[in-house]
Design a protein around this motif. Structure first.
Motif, PDB file in Angstrom:
ATOM      1  N   SER A   1      53.128  45.724  38.311  1.00 28.22           N
ATOM      2  CA  SER A   1      52.466  46.953  38.795  1.00 28.22           C
ATOM      3  C   SER A   1      52.220  46.875  40.307  1.00 28.22           C
ATOM      4  O   SER A   1      52.372  45.810  40.919  1.00 28.22           O
ATOM      5  CB  SER A   1      51.127  47.169  38.073  1.00 28.22           C
ATOM      6  OG  SER A   1      50.158  46.292  38.581  1.00 28.22           O
TER       7      SER A   1
ATOM      8  N   ILE B   1      51.889  46.654  44.158  1.00 22.54           N
ATOM      9  CA  ILE B   1      52.712  46.067  45.224  1.00 22.54           C
ATOM     10  C   ILE B   1      53.829  45.210  44.625  1.00 22.54           C
ATOM     11  O   ILE B   1      54.985  45.270  45.067  1.00 22.54           O
ATOM     12  CB  ILE B   1      51.814  45.218  46.170  1.00 22.54           C
ATOM     13  CG1 ILE B   1      50.795  46.128  46.886  1.00 22.54           C
ATOM     14  CG2 ILE B   1      52.660  44.440  47.168  1.00 22.54           C
ATOM     15  CD1 ILE B   1      49.737  45.392  47.694  1.00 22.54           C
TER      16      ILE B   1
ATOM     17  N   ASN C   1      51.066  42.366  28.746  1.00 17.85           N
ATOM     18  CA  ASN C   1      50.230  43.480  28.261  1.00 17.85           C
ATOM     19  C   ASN C   1      51.065  44.772  28.276  1.00 17.85           C
ATOM     20  O   ASN C   1      52.240  44.750  28.673  1.00 17.85           O
ATOM     21  CB  ASN C   1      48.953  43.597  29.129  1.00 17.85           C
ATOM     22  CG  ASN C   1      49.257  43.789  30.606  1.00 17.85           C
ATOM     23  OD1 ASN C   1      50.365  44.176  30.957  1.00 17.85           O
ATOM     24  ND2 ASN C   1      48.292  43.527  31.463  1.00 17.85           N
TER      25      ASN C   1
ATOM     26  N   LEU D   1      47.757  33.698  35.043  1.00 18.83           N
ATOM     27  CA  LEU D   1      47.718  32.805  36.205  1.00 18.83           C
ATOM     28  C   LEU D   1      46.300  32.312  36.522  1.00 18.83           C
ATOM     29  O   LEU D   1      46.091  31.645  37.520  1.00 18.83           O
ATOM     30  CB  LEU D   1      48.302  33.525  37.432  1.00 18.83           C
ATOM     31  CG  LEU D   1      49.761  33.975  37.300  1.00 18.83           C
ATOM     32  CD1 LEU D   1      50.183  34.790  38.521  1.00 18.83           C
ATOM     33  CD2 LEU D   1      50.696  32.782  37.138  1.00 18.83           C
TER      34      LEU D   1
ATOM     35  N   ASN E   1      52.126  37.156  44.737  1.00 20.43           N
ATOM     36  CA  ASN E   1      51.504  38.462  44.966  1.00 20.43           C
ATOM     37  C   ASN E   1      50.326  38.752  44.031  1.00 20.43           C
ATOM     38  O   ASN E   1      49.397  39.452  44.404  1.00 20.43           O
ATOM     39  CB  ASN E   1      52.598  39.533  44.816  1.00 20.43           C
ATOM     40  CG  ASN E   1      52.021  40.911  44.699  1.00 20.43           C
ATOM     41  OD1 ASN E   1      51.598  41.506  45.688  1.00 20.43           O
ATOM     42  ND2 ASN E   1      51.949  41.431  43.475  1.00 20.43           N
TER      43      ASN E   1
ATOM     44  N   TYR F   1      36.622  36.998  46.881  1.00 21.65           N
ATOM     45  CA  TYR F   1      37.918  37.612  47.181  1.00 21.65           C
ATOM     46  C   TYR F   1      38.358  37.317  48.615  1.00 21.65           C
ATOM     47  O   TYR F   1      39.450  36.807  48.860  1.00 21.65           O
ATOM     48  CB  TYR F   1      37.851  39.121  46.944  1.00 21.65           C
ATOM     49  CG  TYR F   1      39.163  39.820  47.205  1.00 21.65           C
ATOM     50  CD1 TYR F   1      40.233  39.656  46.344  1.00 21.65           C
ATOM     51  CD2 TYR F   1      39.339  40.629  48.330  1.00 21.65           C
ATOM     52  CE1 TYR F   1      41.452  40.282  46.580  1.00 21.65           C
ATOM     53  CE2 TYR F   1      40.551  41.256  48.572  1.00 21.65           C
ATOM     54  CZ  TYR F   1      41.604  41.079  47.698  1.00 21.65           C
ATOM     55  OH  TYR F   1      42.815  41.684  47.944  1.00 21.65           O
TER      56      TYR F   1
ATOM     57  N   ILE G   1      46.296  49.961  49.901  1.00 22.42           N
ATOM     58  CA  ILE G   1      47.499  50.368  49.165  1.00 22.42           C
ATOM     59  C   ILE G   1      47.046  50.965  47.840  1.00 22.42           C
ATOM     60  O   ILE G   1      46.205  50.381  47.144  1.00 22.42           O
ATOM     61  CB  ILE G   1      48.394  49.134  48.890  1.00 22.42           C
ATOM     62  CG1 ILE G   1      48.885  48.500  50.203  1.00 22.42           C
ATOM     63  CG2 ILE G   1      49.559  49.496  47.976  1.00 22.42           C
ATOM     64  CD1 ILE G   1      49.795  49.360  51.045  1.00 22.42           C
TER      65      ILE G   1
ATOM     66  N   SER H   1      46.951  51.424  44.275  1.00 19.83           N
ATOM     67  CA  SER H   1      47.422  50.671  43.100  1.00 19.83           C
ATOM     68  C   SER H   1      46.272  50.528  42.117  1.00 19.83           C
ATOM     69  O   SER H   1      45.151  50.951  42.384  1.00 19.83           O
ATOM     70  CB  SER H   1      47.897  49.277  43.532  1.00 19.83           C
ATOM     71  OG  SER H   1      46.766  48.518  43.921  1.00 19.83           O
TER      72      SER H   1
ATOM     73  N   TYR I   1      42.300  49.059  42.689  1.00 20.41           N
ATOM     74  CA  TYR I   1      41.008  49.749  42.844  1.00 20.41           C
ATOM     75  C   TYR I   1      40.401  50.092  41.481  1.00 20.41           C
ATOM     76  O   TYR I   1      39.185  50.071  41.339  1.00 20.41           O
ATOM     77  CB  TYR I   1      41.177  51.002  43.711  1.00 20.41           C
ATOM     78  CG  TYR I   1      41.532  50.631  45.124  1.00 20.41           C
ATOM     79  CD1 TYR I   1      40.554  50.239  46.026  1.00 20.41           C
ATOM     80  CD2 TYR I   1      42.860  50.611  45.559  1.00 20.41           C
ATOM     81  CE1 TYR I   1      40.875  49.852  47.318  1.00 20.41           C
ATOM     82  CE2 TYR I   1      43.194  50.223  46.845  1.00 20.41           C
ATOM     83  CZ  TYR I   1      42.193  49.848  47.715  1.00 20.41           C
ATOM     84  OH  TYR I   1      42.517  49.456  48.986  1.00 20.41           O
TER      85      TYR I   1
HETATM   86  N1  NAP Z   1      45.782  47.421  46.933  1.00 22.34           N
HETATM   87  C1  NAP Z   1      45.313  47.048  48.109  1.00 22.34           C
HETATM   88  O1  NAP Z   1      44.763  47.852  48.885  1.00 22.34           O
HETATM   89  C2  NAP Z   1      45.429  45.615  48.529  1.00 22.34           C
HETATM   90  C3  NAP Z   1      45.056  45.294  49.839  1.00 22.34           C
HETATM   91  C4  NAP Z   1      45.160  43.975  50.250  1.00 22.34           C
HETATM   92  C5  NAP Z   1      45.658  43.017  49.385  1.00 22.34           C
HETATM   93  N2  NAP Z   1      46.013  43.352  48.114  1.00 22.34           N
HETATM   94  C6  NAP Z   1      46.543  42.295  47.241  1.00 22.34           C
HETATM   95  O2  NAP Z   1      47.803  42.705  46.754  1.00 22.34           O
HETATM   96  C7  NAP Z   1      48.114  41.989  45.565  1.00 22.34           C
HETATM   97  C8  NAP Z   1      48.688  42.959  44.553  1.00 22.34           C
HETATM   98  O3  NAP Z   1      47.676  43.891  44.206  1.00 22.34           O
HETATM   99  P1  NAP Z   1      47.961  45.413  43.893  1.00 22.34           P
HETATM  100  O4  NAP Z   1      47.274  46.219  44.908  1.00 22.34           O
HETATM  101  O5  NAP Z   1      49.392  45.645  43.665  1.00 22.34           O
HETATM  102  O6  NAP Z   1      47.107  45.592  42.540  1.00 22.34           O
HETATM  103  P2  NAP Z   1      47.581  45.630  41.014  1.00 22.34           P
HETATM  104  O7  NAP Z   1      48.434  46.805  40.778  1.00 22.34           O
HETATM  105  O8  NAP Z   1      46.347  45.460  40.211  1.00 22.34           O
HETATM  106  O9  NAP Z   1      48.500  44.343  40.894  1.00 22.34           O
HETATM  107  C9  NAP Z   1      47.997  43.050  40.691  1.00 22.34           C
HETATM  108  C10 NAP Z   1      48.980  42.315  39.850  1.00 22.34           C
HETATM  109  O10 NAP Z   1      48.499  40.994  39.590  1.00 22.34           O
HETATM  110  C11 NAP Z   1      48.510  40.786  38.187  1.00 22.34           C
HETATM  111  N3  NAP Z   1      47.476  39.874  37.753  1.00 22.34           N
HETATM  112  C12 NAP Z   1      46.136  39.996  37.915  1.00 22.34           C
HETATM  113  N4  NAP Z   1      45.522  38.961  37.333  1.00 22.34           N
HETATM  114  C13 NAP Z   1      46.482  38.180  36.779  1.00 22.34           C
HETATM  115  C14 NAP Z   1      46.485  36.981  36.033  1.00 22.34           C
HETATM  116  N5  NAP Z   1      45.357  36.338  35.707  1.00 22.34           N
HETATM  117  N6  NAP Z   1      47.660  36.461  35.617  1.00 22.34           N
HETATM  118  C15 NAP Z   1      48.820  37.098  35.900  1.00 22.34           C
HETATM  119  N7  NAP Z   1      48.893  38.230  36.615  1.00 22.34           N
HETATM  120  C16 NAP Z   1      47.737  38.763  37.045  1.00 22.34           C
HETATM  121  C17 NAP Z   1      48.259  42.169  37.614  1.00 22.34           C
HETATM  122  O11 NAP Z   1      48.577  42.248  36.256  1.00 22.34           O
HETATM  123  P3  NAP Z   1      47.868  43.428  35.384  1.00 22.34           P
HETATM  124  O12 NAP Z   1      48.172  44.693  36.093  1.00 22.34           O
HETATM  125  O13 NAP Z   1      48.498  43.305  34.064  1.00 22.34           O
HETATM  126  O14 NAP Z   1      46.395  43.134  35.393  1.00 22.34           O
HETATM  127  C18 NAP Z   1      49.160  42.999  38.497  1.00 22.34           C
HETATM  128  O15 NAP Z   1      50.501  42.924  38.088  1.00 22.34           O
HETATM  129  C19 NAP Z   1      46.816  41.316  45.119  1.00 22.34           C
HETATM  130  O16 NAP Z   1      46.893  39.948  45.433  1.00 22.34           O
HETATM  131  C20 NAP Z   1      45.757  42.000  45.973  1.00 22.34           C
HETATM  132  O17 NAP Z   1      44.679  41.145  46.230  1.00 22.34           O
HETATM  133  C21 NAP Z   1      45.904  44.635  47.669  1.00 22.34           C
END
Ligand code: NAP
Length: 316
Positions: A51, A53, A75, A101, A128, A194, A227, A229, A232
């Protein structure tokens, strides 16, 4: 007094110029590169690739001709992504590893990932997956804090150690990326863990980049601006995060950033929010100043007030 303040102004100004020059270089002068060709690679592995990024990175890589291993929680999100991505890119190969993870040792997911990748060369690793836990550190169950820590920090270390060694043993070129966050630039009360995990990734990545430069293994750490996603949705209703979400860009901008910046810079500050935060928070203000500002300001935040009410309710 005027002379002194002018001196400080010019020192500050001059300190920002090299930084801004690199930001402009990374954002505008670095054009998209085909990573399959650049690293002579056939396979990449993306954690959290089901999902947001991660999914955008998988799509980008597949569009460049790479086959991809997706490691994420097993899931319904993963199930629907499996179907969607194979339909979008029928000519590419995908492997899916359902794994958690947040395991403290990493043994459970490492053996699953090893099993899925033993017969293929992984030359691009994107660390990621990650999430944020909001609320006061002391009020959050310690187990939850550690699960967050292990997902954000331990898993990237376990996987990077494994795959960098494999690349070194085989003399392969490659790329390791980390999705960090500008949250790491500042103290973050109410999401203390975080920001700490993210700045760890940044420092680690910058050090690793130097260690492996001569081996042809590039390292890239990205600090995304907000971003849009599920990040939030999974973050609770913290007011600062809800405001950030309103300014968010699509996840594909991070996938594009990776393809443009790989091997060109090590630390990629993506988007205006990150750049402005970096300048003000790390080049103008000092951590002591920031911490005092946080201490003064936090008592007026709705999240903090709600936490106090909850605590008082518990104590009564
Ligand atoms: N969105 C932003 O504004 C933003 C800004 C800065 C940094 N980031 C970073 O970008 C990265 C990606 O986040 P995103 O925004 O794309 O959010 P996201 O859509 O929630 O993606 C996070 C991904 O990590 C997976 N994940 C979470 N916990 C896990 C675990 N215990 N084991 C395996 N997989 C796990 C999630 O799986 P599930 O979806 O199945 O839970 C999902 O595929 C993260 O590291 C986040 O900290 C995001």
């Amino acid at each position: 007094m005027f002379i002194l303040s002018s001196v400080f102004f010019w020192i500050g100004f001059l300190a920002v110029i090299p930084y801004l020059a690199l930001v402009l270089y990374a954002a505008y002068a670095c054009k998209e590169q085909n990573l399959k060709k650049k690293y002579n690679a056939s396979w990449a592995l993306v954690t959290g690739g089901s999902s947001g990024i991660g999914a955008a990175i998988v799509r980008k890589f597949a569009s460049q001709g790479l086959n991809v291993v997706v490691a994420a929680l097993e899931n319904p999100l993963m199930d629907s992504f499996k179907v969607a991505i194979q339909e979008e890119f029928p000519e590419r190969k995908f492997r899916f590893v359902g794994c958690d993870l947040s395991d403290s040792e990493g043994q459970s997911y490492l053996s699953a990932i090893e099993k899925a990748t033993d017969d293929i060369p992984i030359q691009i690793l994107c660390n990621n997956a990650g999430f944020i836990t909001t609320g006061a550190f002391a009020d959050t169950a310690f187990k939850r804090n550690m699960a967050n820590y292990h997902t954000n920090v331990t898993a990237p270390l376990v996987l990077t150690h494994h795959f960098v060694n494999r690349m070194l043993d085989k003399g392969q070129r490659g790329l390791v990326t980390f999705t960090s966050s500008s949250a790491g630039f500042i103290p973050n009360p109410m999401s203390a863990l975080y920001s700490s995990t993210k700045i760890f990734l940044t420092t680690f990545a910058a050090s690793l980049a130097a260690e492996n430069a001569e081996d042809g293994i590039d390292v890239l750490v990205v600090h995304p601006s907000p971003i849009n996603s599920n990040f939030y949705d999974n973050a609770g209703k913290m007011s600062t995060l809800l405001s950030a979400q309103k300014m968010s860009s699509p996840p594909s901008v991070i996938a594009d950033t990776i393809c443009c910046n790989a091997g060109k810079v090590v630390v990629s500050d993506q988007g205006p929010t990150t750049v402005i935060m970096k300048i003000i928070m790390t080049k103008v203000l000092d951590w002591n100043v920031l911490t005092e500002v946080m201490k003064l300001g936090l008592r007026y935040s709705g999240d903090y007030k709600a936490m106090k009410v909850r605590r008082e309710g518990k104590a009564a």
